[in-house]
Scaffold this active site. Structure first.
Site, PDB file in Angstrom:
ATOM      1  N   TYR A  78       0.814  -1.223   0.000  1.00 42.90           N
ATOM      2  CA  TYR A  78       0.000   0.000   0.000  1.00 42.90           C
ATOM      3  C   TYR A  78       0.849   1.275   0.000  1.00 42.90           C
ATOM      4  O   TYR A  78       0.322   2.364  -0.197  1.00 42.90           O
ATOM      5  CB  TYR A  78      -0.979  -0.006   1.178  1.00 42.90           C
ATOM      6  CG  TYR A  78      -2.212  -0.824   0.884  1.00 42.90           C
ATOM      7  CD1 TYR A  78      -3.137  -0.399  -0.062  1.00 42.90           C
ATOM      8  CD2 TYR A  78      -2.441  -2.037   1.512  1.00 42.90           C
ATOM      9  CE1 TYR A  78      -4.256  -1.147  -0.373  1.00 42.90           C
ATOM     10  CE2 TYR A  78      -3.563  -2.802   1.222  1.00 42.90           C
ATOM     11  CZ  TYR A  78      -4.463  -2.349   0.281  1.00 42.90           C
ATOM     12  OH  TYR A  78      -5.575  -3.092  -0.036  1.00 42.90           O
ATOM     13  N   GLU A 132      -4.364 -30.073   8.253  1.00 42.09           N
ATOM     14  CA  GLU A 132      -4.266 -29.448   6.927  1.00 42.09           C
ATOM     15  C   GLU A 132      -5.351 -28.406   6.700  1.00 42.09           C
ATOM     16  O   GLU A 132      -5.061 -27.275   6.329  1.00 42.09           O
ATOM     17  CB  GLU A 132      -4.361 -30.522   5.829  1.00 42.09           C
ATOM     18  CG  GLU A 132      -4.363 -29.940   4.430  1.00 42.09           C
ATOM     19  CD  GLU A 132      -4.757 -30.931   3.340  1.00 42.09           C
ATOM     20  OE1 GLU A 132      -4.964 -30.493   2.194  1.00 42.09           O
ATOM     21  OE2 GLU A 132      -4.865 -32.142   3.623  1.00 42.09           O
ATOM     22  N   ASP A 180      -5.350 -34.768   4.178  1.00 47.93           N
ATOM     23  CA  ASP A 180      -6.146 -35.597   3.270  1.00 47.93           C
ATOM     24  C   ASP A 180      -5.281 -36.702   2.668  1.00 47.93           C
ATOM     25  O   ASP A 180      -4.075 -36.502   2.452  1.00 47.93           O
ATOM     26  CB  ASP A 180      -6.733 -34.756   2.129  1.00 47.93           C
ATOM     27  CG  ASP A 180      -7.866 -33.846   2.576  1.00 47.93           C
ATOM     28  OD1 ASP A 180      -8.436 -34.090   3.658  1.00 47.93           O
ATOM     29  OD2 ASP A 180      -8.182 -32.885   1.838  1.00 47.93           O
TER      30      ASP A 180
END
Length: 377
Positions: free
Chosen positions: A119, A205, A258
């Site tokens: 910014y 996760e 997973d």
């Protein structure tokens, strides 16, 4: 955007980098001045200045050490950023702009986030990603940890469990709440006075699984523990936090991901690091991380319903093949076997697939049994 520049009076001078020996502000300023002096010298000779950056995207530039993970080699190939080349002059300008901002931050003992830097001149940088990459390039080029450059990153991770600590500004943080998680600190290096009776750390996760375990009060029902999630691919602060906990508490670190190639890759980032951040390996990797679940072999053993399994896509198969070729897999035969099971069965599964057995199967049966009987690899 309102600036989040923060004045810090007491600096922690013990960074987790082997090559960072109590890097004082003056030394950082001298390194930046050296870069600028080389540019000025080139200009005085009527030559176009160049910046030389280590290549952070090539596997050829990293070596694998079982005790450290992926680390950048000393003779790594480089990328030359030229000021007289149309394809790199913009990047040259970006690096000089960020160097000037960092110089002022270090000089005035002020910290800024990468978002603050973006910014500072949104038109020049164009995107936040540009700033993120430039800051990492500068850190790698100067061989200075990002925090020593007085640049912080906004955290996306969350942490919960048996943990209390003080932030660098002496704010006390208590992570015991059962209903809401605590954002991971944006200044992990400044954390001190860690107090915990946790028996282990569980890396989760996905945020959805993390929230489910939080709702099930997992951290207090089984035994005192700490849960942390990077909400997918972990940001640097989440990785720093896991490393900080390991260095401080010396307790087991487990990963719950997973049963798919991308979950495995995320676990490998926590354990062994990434090519892009290999120059910070000593502060980011946790080689002791163990794979708790979801294992491909668990899908057969638990007879997870077929409608909860997902066929591997070609992209998944390519990722799996790529993972199996990575240098760290050679020392993980048990991981290799699990990945070969996935290859043979051509299916993957999310952690949420265990809910097809019973809604609270993950927190009530799966994790307690795994932890009780040593079901990790």
């Amino acid at each position: 955007a309102s600036s989040t520049l923060t004045r810090v009076d007491k600096l922690d001078l013990s960074p987790r980098f082997i090559w960072s020996f109590l890097m004082l502000s003056q030394e950082v300023l001298i390194l930046i001045e050296k870069v600028i002096l080389e540019i000025v010298t080139s200009l005085s000779k009527d030559e176009a200045p160049v910046l030389v950056l280590p290549n952070r995207s090539s596997w050829a530039n990293v070596s694998f050490d079982n005790a450290v993970g992926l680390q950048m080699t000393s003779g790594s190939s480089v990328t030359t950023v030229r000021s007289n080349c149309s394809s790199s002059v913009t990047k040259f300008g970006h690096i000089l702009k960020v160097l000037s901002i960092i110089y002022k931050l270090v000089q005035s003992n002020v910290y800024a986030t990468k978002r603050d830097i973006y910014y500072n001149d949104t038109q020049l940088f164009g995107s936040q990603r540009t700033v993120d990459s430039i800051v990492d390039d500068i850190s790698c080029m100067l061989k200075v940890p990002r925090r020593r450059l007085h640049v912080l990153a906004t955290s996306k991770g969350f942490i919960s469990g048996d943990l209390c600590y003080l932030e660098e500004d002496s704010t006390k943080v208590d992570c015991h709440s059962n209903s809401t998680a605590t954002p991971v600190s944006s200044n992990v290096g400044g954390i001190r006075n860690i107090v915990s009776s946790a028996k282990f750390v569980l890396i989760v996760e996905k945020d959805a699984t993390f929230q489910k375990l939080l709702d099930d009060d997992f951290c207090t029902k089984l035994s005192p523990c700490i849960m942390i999630t990077g909400k997918g691919v972990p940001d640097v602060n989440s990785r720093l936090m896991v490393r900080k906990l390991w260095d401080t508490l010396h307790i087991p670190i487990f990963a719950l991901v997973d049963a798919d190639p991308y979950g495995i890759e995320i676990m490998c980032i926590y354990k062994y690091g990434s090519v892009a951040m290999s120059f910070e390996a000593h502060s980011l990797t946790v080689p002791s991380v163990m794979w708790l679940g979801l294992l491909p072999s668990d899908l057969q053993r638990l007879r997870v319903p077929e409608d909860a399994l997902i066929p591997l896509t070609q992209r998944d198969q390519n990722k799996l093949t790529s993972l199996l070729k990575r240098p760290y897999l050679a020392c993980q035969p048990a991981w290799q076997r699990e990945m070969e099971i996935m290859q043979q069965n051509k299916v993957k599964a999310e952690i949420q697939s265990l809910a097809s057995i019973a809604p609270d199967f993950l927190s009530r049966v799966y994790l307690p049994n795994k932890l009780r009987y040593g079901g990790w690899i």
